[in-house]
Design a protein around this motif. Structure first.
Motif, PDB file in Angstrom:
ATOM      1  N   GLU A   9       0.853  -1.191   0.000  1.00  0.00           N
ATOM      2  CA  GLU A   9       0.000   0.000   0.000  1.00  0.00           C
ATOM      3  C   GLU A   9       0.894   1.248   0.000  1.00  0.00           C
ATOM      4  N   LEU A  21      -9.879   5.065  -0.536  1.00  0.00           N
ATOM      5  CA  LEU A  21     -10.874   6.142  -0.500  1.00  0.00           C
ATOM      6  C   LEU A  21     -11.973   5.835   0.509  1.00  0.00           C
ATOM      7  N   PRO A  77     -19.626  10.972   2.449  1.00  0.00           N
ATOM      8  CA  PRO A  77     -20.571   9.918   2.847  1.00  0.00           C
ATOM      9  C   PRO A  77     -20.199   8.594   2.198  1.00  0.00           C
ATOM     10  N   ARG A 136     -21.941   5.056   1.895  1.00  0.00           N
ATOM     11  CA  ARG A 136     -23.086   4.178   2.142  1.00  0.00           C
ATOM     12  C   ARG A 136     -22.830   2.867   1.414  1.00  0.00           C
ATOM     13  N   ARG A 180     -11.366   0.617  -8.735  1.00  0.00           N
ATOM     14  CA  ARG A 180     -11.944   1.834  -9.325  1.00  0.00           C
ATOM     15  C   ARG A 180     -10.944   2.482 -10.295  1.00  0.00           C
TER      16      ARG A 180
HETATM   17  C1  LIG Z   1     -16.125  11.381  -1.665  1.00  0.00           C
HETATM   18  C2  LIG Z   1     -16.442   9.944  -2.002  1.00  0.00           C
HETATM   19  C3  LIG Z   1     -17.658   9.394  -1.607  1.00  0.00           C
HETATM   20  C4  LIG Z   1     -17.942   8.058  -1.881  1.00  0.00           C
HETATM   21  N1  LIG Z   1     -19.137   7.534  -1.467  1.00  0.00           N
HETATM   22  C5  LIG Z   1     -19.353   6.209  -1.608  1.00  0.00           C
HETATM   23  C6  LIG Z   1     -20.535   5.610  -1.074  1.00  0.00           C
HETATM   24  O1  LIG Z   1     -21.417   6.261  -0.520  1.00  0.00           O
HETATM   25  N2  LIG Z   1     -20.675   4.265  -1.207  1.00  0.00           N
HETATM   26  C7  LIG Z   1     -19.727   3.468  -1.812  1.00  0.00           C
HETATM   27  O2  LIG Z   1     -19.880   2.251  -1.831  1.00  0.00           O
HETATM   28  N3  LIG Z   1     -18.632   4.018  -2.370  1.00  0.00           N
HETATM   29  C8  LIG Z   1     -18.423   5.363  -2.274  1.00  0.00           C
HETATM   30  N4  LIG Z   1     -17.288   5.920  -2.811  1.00  0.00           N
HETATM   31  C9  LIG Z   1     -16.425   5.086  -3.656  1.00  0.00           C
HETATM   32  C10 LIG Z   1     -15.460   4.213  -2.872  1.00  0.00           C
HETATM   33  O3  LIG Z   1     -14.715   5.010  -1.985  1.00  0.00           O
HETATM   34  C11 LIG Z   1     -14.561   3.531  -3.889  1.00  0.00           C
HETATM   35  O4  LIG Z   1     -15.348   2.842  -4.845  1.00  0.00           O
HETATM   36  C12 LIG Z   1     -13.592   2.522  -3.280  1.00  0.00           C
HETATM   37  O5  LIG Z   1     -12.841   3.030  -2.204  1.00  0.00           O
HETATM   38  C13 LIG Z   1     -12.621   2.095  -4.390  1.00  0.00           C
HETATM   39  O6  LIG Z   1     -11.854   1.013  -3.932  1.00  0.00           O
HETATM   40  P1  LIG Z   1     -10.478   0.617  -4.650  1.00  0.00           P
HETATM   41  O7  LIG Z   1      -9.820  -0.353  -3.798  1.00  0.00           O
HETATM   42  O8  LIG Z   1     -10.769   0.265  -6.070  1.00  0.00           O
HETATM   43  O9  LIG Z   1      -9.655   1.993  -4.727  1.00  0.00           O
HETATM   44  P2  LIG Z   1      -9.108   2.927  -3.577  1.00  0.00           P
HETATM   45  O10 LIG Z   1     -10.073   3.049  -2.470  1.00  0.00           O
HETATM   46  O11 LIG Z   1      -8.695   4.168  -4.302  1.00  0.00           O
HETATM   47  O12 LIG Z   1      -7.822   2.163  -3.051  1.00  0.00           O
HETATM   48  C14 LIG Z   1      -6.701   1.969  -3.863  1.00  0.00           C
HETATM   49  C15 LIG Z   1      -5.470   1.900  -2.976  1.00  0.00           C
HETATM   50  O13 LIG Z   1      -4.339   1.566  -3.780  1.00  0.00           O
HETATM   51  C16 LIG Z   1      -3.237   2.335  -3.377  1.00  0.00           C
HETATM   52  N5  LIG Z   1      -2.299   2.421  -4.522  1.00  0.00           N
HETATM   53  C17 LIG Z   1      -2.501   3.013  -5.726  1.00  0.00           C
HETATM   54  N6  LIG Z   1      -1.402   2.881  -6.506  1.00  0.00           N
HETATM   55  C18 LIG Z   1      -0.514   2.161  -5.792  1.00  0.00           C
HETATM   56  C19 LIG Z   1       0.808   1.694  -6.051  1.00  0.00           C
HETATM   57  N7  LIG Z   1       1.427   1.935  -7.215  1.00  0.00           N
HETATM   58  N8  LIG Z   1       1.453   0.990  -5.089  1.00  0.00           N
HETATM   59  C20 LIG Z   1       0.857   0.720  -3.895  1.00  0.00           C
HETATM   60  N9  LIG Z   1      -0.397   1.154  -3.582  1.00  0.00           N
HETATM   61  C21 LIG Z   1      -1.059   1.864  -4.529  1.00  0.00           C
HETATM   62  C22 LIG Z   1      -3.840   3.676  -2.980  1.00  0.00           C
HETATM   63  O14 LIG Z   1      -2.978   4.375  -2.104  1.00  0.00           O
HETATM   64  C23 LIG Z   1      -5.151   3.239  -2.320  1.00  0.00           C
HETATM   65  O15 LIG Z   1      -5.018   3.058  -0.927  1.00  0.00           O
HETATM   66  C24 LIG Z   1     -16.999   7.269  -2.589  1.00  0.00           C
HETATM   67  C25 LIG Z   1     -15.779   7.826  -2.977  1.00  0.00           C
HETATM   68  C26 LIG Z   1     -15.499   9.143  -2.693  1.00  0.00           C
HETATM   69  C27 LIG Z   1     -14.187   9.735  -3.139  1.00  0.00           C
END
Ligand SMILES: Cc1cc2nc3c(=O)[nH]c(=O)nc-3n(C[C@H](O)[C@H](O)[C@H](O)COP(=O)(O)OP(=O)(O)OC[C@H]3O[C@@H](n4cnc5c(N)ncnc54)[C@H](O)[C@@H]3O)c2cc1C
Length: 457
Positions: free
Chosen positions: A34, A42, A57, A59, A428
């Motif tokens: 990480e 996020l 938020p 949810r 994402r």
């Molecule tokens: C303001 C906001 C509100 C939201 N509201 C909702 C909601 O109500 N309900 C819901 O279900 N979803 C919501 N979401 C969406 C949700 O947060 C995301 O869909 C989810 O967190 C995405 O998961 P992920 O693991 O794909 O990406 P991320 O959460 O972006 O995690 C990716 C991780 O990978 C790490 N990373 C990236 N590149 C590298 C690298 N090269 N080496 C090592 N680590 C790396 C990053 O640091 C990060 O920690 C919201 C998002 C935001 C921004």
């Protein structure tokens, strides 16, 4: 006994940790890398002024039985039901959301409501030929007047460009049944159900929420990975994938080369492709175009500690009013009581959406806090209560923006990655998908299934 395979997972957000959690139970040696100092991505939760808060938020909702079962497995009983109570703030009024017909008519006025219905009826009689842009989709489904009243200003704050410059895909997978008619029918149905339930108990869309904030699920998943002998390396950015021919052999971090039998990556798509060796000319050309076409919006979150409780009953408010720059306000007092404990203050989170080129992104924290305080006072939502402290969190490139033609660049980049063995590409950013947590859990589980099949686990 043969040595268990070593699997690397890039990113400790919902997608990466779901994959790591599932894989750590197979006997494999799982290592998560990480880039940041905490887990959750996020969807992490922060400690702020003795309270717990999310990044806006969060949810959780899903109809998928496998995901519901995983939720129960990870959290046990440590979750509660939160009353979904979002609202729409415009012209000094808070409209209930999902819309209620009587509420809209009372606050928007009988004349304006009738104009909205007429403009929708006229639009249905003469529909546009093709629906390619997000604006055309909204106008087709809701009529021009409802579009201008309820969609244009808020979405333009969010995306920062006129909605005719965005792809109709933004309407999302559930969009095919949406229209003004279904919205009004749903609103009438909800009112009817509520009337039947009586004034004592209102029928609402409650949703499950971890008692320690959204990030608690990911803290638990990381603990489970460690408990199964895995490692979660924090502050460990993956700089490149190491490949031999079409096979992934490991990755590189600041510590150097790390060999792995399989890599599941949730890092953003275009930089991941750019790290691969020997890129064909057309892939390099798509990467060049990706800079403009696979664009993102960023988010500046300003948290304010307000010395009062009971400010407004909503879990969050969408700020449609163009007179303030703030796009959404989350009231963490209205989620679960464990977030605030015995603290007498309310933490609000004001979201400012922008691109990195806009001056707002680079404003010093003190100016952002001053802006948020001014705007909160202007809306009247703080009811004159004192704002004690402010805190700023910047989320770079967190909302994918679907520009027209983005699929022409996205598809070949995804296909190029699919050509590599022993590599899963999820999340994402990894899929350039404007999605929510449950979709990333599903991707994480599917990537784990695939890795198990390939490695014979
Ligand atoms: C303001 C906001 C509100 C939201 N509201 C909702 C909601 O109500 N309900 C819901 O279900 N979803 C919501 N979401 C969406 C949700 O947060 C995301 O869909 C989810 O967190 C995405 O998961 P992920 O693991 O794909 O990406 P991320 O959460 O972006 O995690 C990716 C991780 O990978 C790490 N990373 C990236 N590149 C590298 C690298 N090269 N080496 C090592 N680590 C790396 C990053 O640091 C990060 O920690 C919201 C998002 C935001 C921004």
């Amino acid at each position: 006994m043969s040595t268990p395979p070593r699997i690397a997972v890039v990113g400790a957000g919902p997608a990466g940790l779901t994959a790591a959690y599932a894989l750590s139970q197979t006997g494999a040696r799982v290592e998560v890398h990480e880039a940041g100092p905490t887990v959750g991505g996020l969807s992490r939760t922060l400690e702020l002024w003795n309270q717990r808060v999310d990044l806006g938020p969060h949810r959780f909702h899903t109809q998928d039985a496998r995901i519901q079962a995983l939720w129960r497995e990870v959290l046990g009983n440590d979750w509660g039901l939160v009353r979904a109570h979002p609202g729409v703030f415009r012209d000094g009024h808070i409209l209930h959301y999902p819309l209620r017909v009587t509420d809209v008519v009372r606050k928007v006025g009988v004349l304006e409501s009738a104009r909205c219905v007429l403009s929708f009826a006229r639009q249905q009689a003469r529909p546009r030929e093709e629906v390619r842009t997000f604006e055309a989709w909204l106008v087709r489904h809701f009529g021009p007047r409802v579009y201008a009243q309820f969609f244009r200003d808020y979405n333009e704050k969010f995306f920062g460009v006129p909605l005719r410059e965005l792809d109709a895909d933004l309407a999302g997978p559930a969009s095919k049944d949406a229209s003004l008619v279904t919205t009004v029918l749903n609103a009438l149905r909800a009112q009817w159900d509520n009337a039947k339930a009586g004034a004592v108990k209102e029928v609402t869309q409650d949703f499950p929420y971890p008692v320690g904030g959204t990030g608690m699920v990911y803290e638990r998943m990381a603990e489970a990975v460690r408990a199964h002998g895995g490692v979660v390396h924090l502050n460990s950015r993956v700089e490149a994938l190491e490949v031999q021919g079409r096979k992934v052999m490991g990755l590189r971090t600041a510590r150097g080369h790390e060999p792995y039998d399989y890599v599941v990556s949730s890092a953003p798509l275009a930089p991941l492709v750019a790290q691969l060796p020997e890129l064909p000319g057309e892939v390099r050309e798509h990467l060049r175009r990706a800079k403009d076409v696979l664009s993102f919006r960023s988010n500046v979150l300003v948290y304010l500690e307000v010395q009062a409780t009971g400010l407004f009953p909503h879990s969050w408010l969408e700020m449609h009013t163009p007179s303030v720059r703030v796009g959404r306000i989350t009231n963490f007092r209205n989620w679960v009581p464990q977030l605030h404990g015995a603290e007498p203050a309310t933490v609000l989170c004001l979201e400012y959406w922008c691109s990195h080129e806009e001056p707002l992104w680079a404003l010093p924290d003190a100016e952002l806090v001053a802006l948020a305080k001014r705007e909160l006072a202007a809306t009247g939502l703080s009811r004159g209560a004192r704002v004690e402290r402010g805190h700023v969190v910047r989320l770079p490139r967190c909302f994918p923006v679907y520009r027209p033609g983005y699929q022409e660049v996205l598809r070949p980049l995804r296909e190029h990655l699919r050509g590599f063995e022993r590599l899963g590409n999820i999340g994402r950013g990894g899929q350039f998908s404007y999605n929510s947590q449950d979709a990333n859990w599903r991707m994480g589980l599917e990537a784990a299934d695939e890795a198990r099949a390939v490695l014979g686990l």
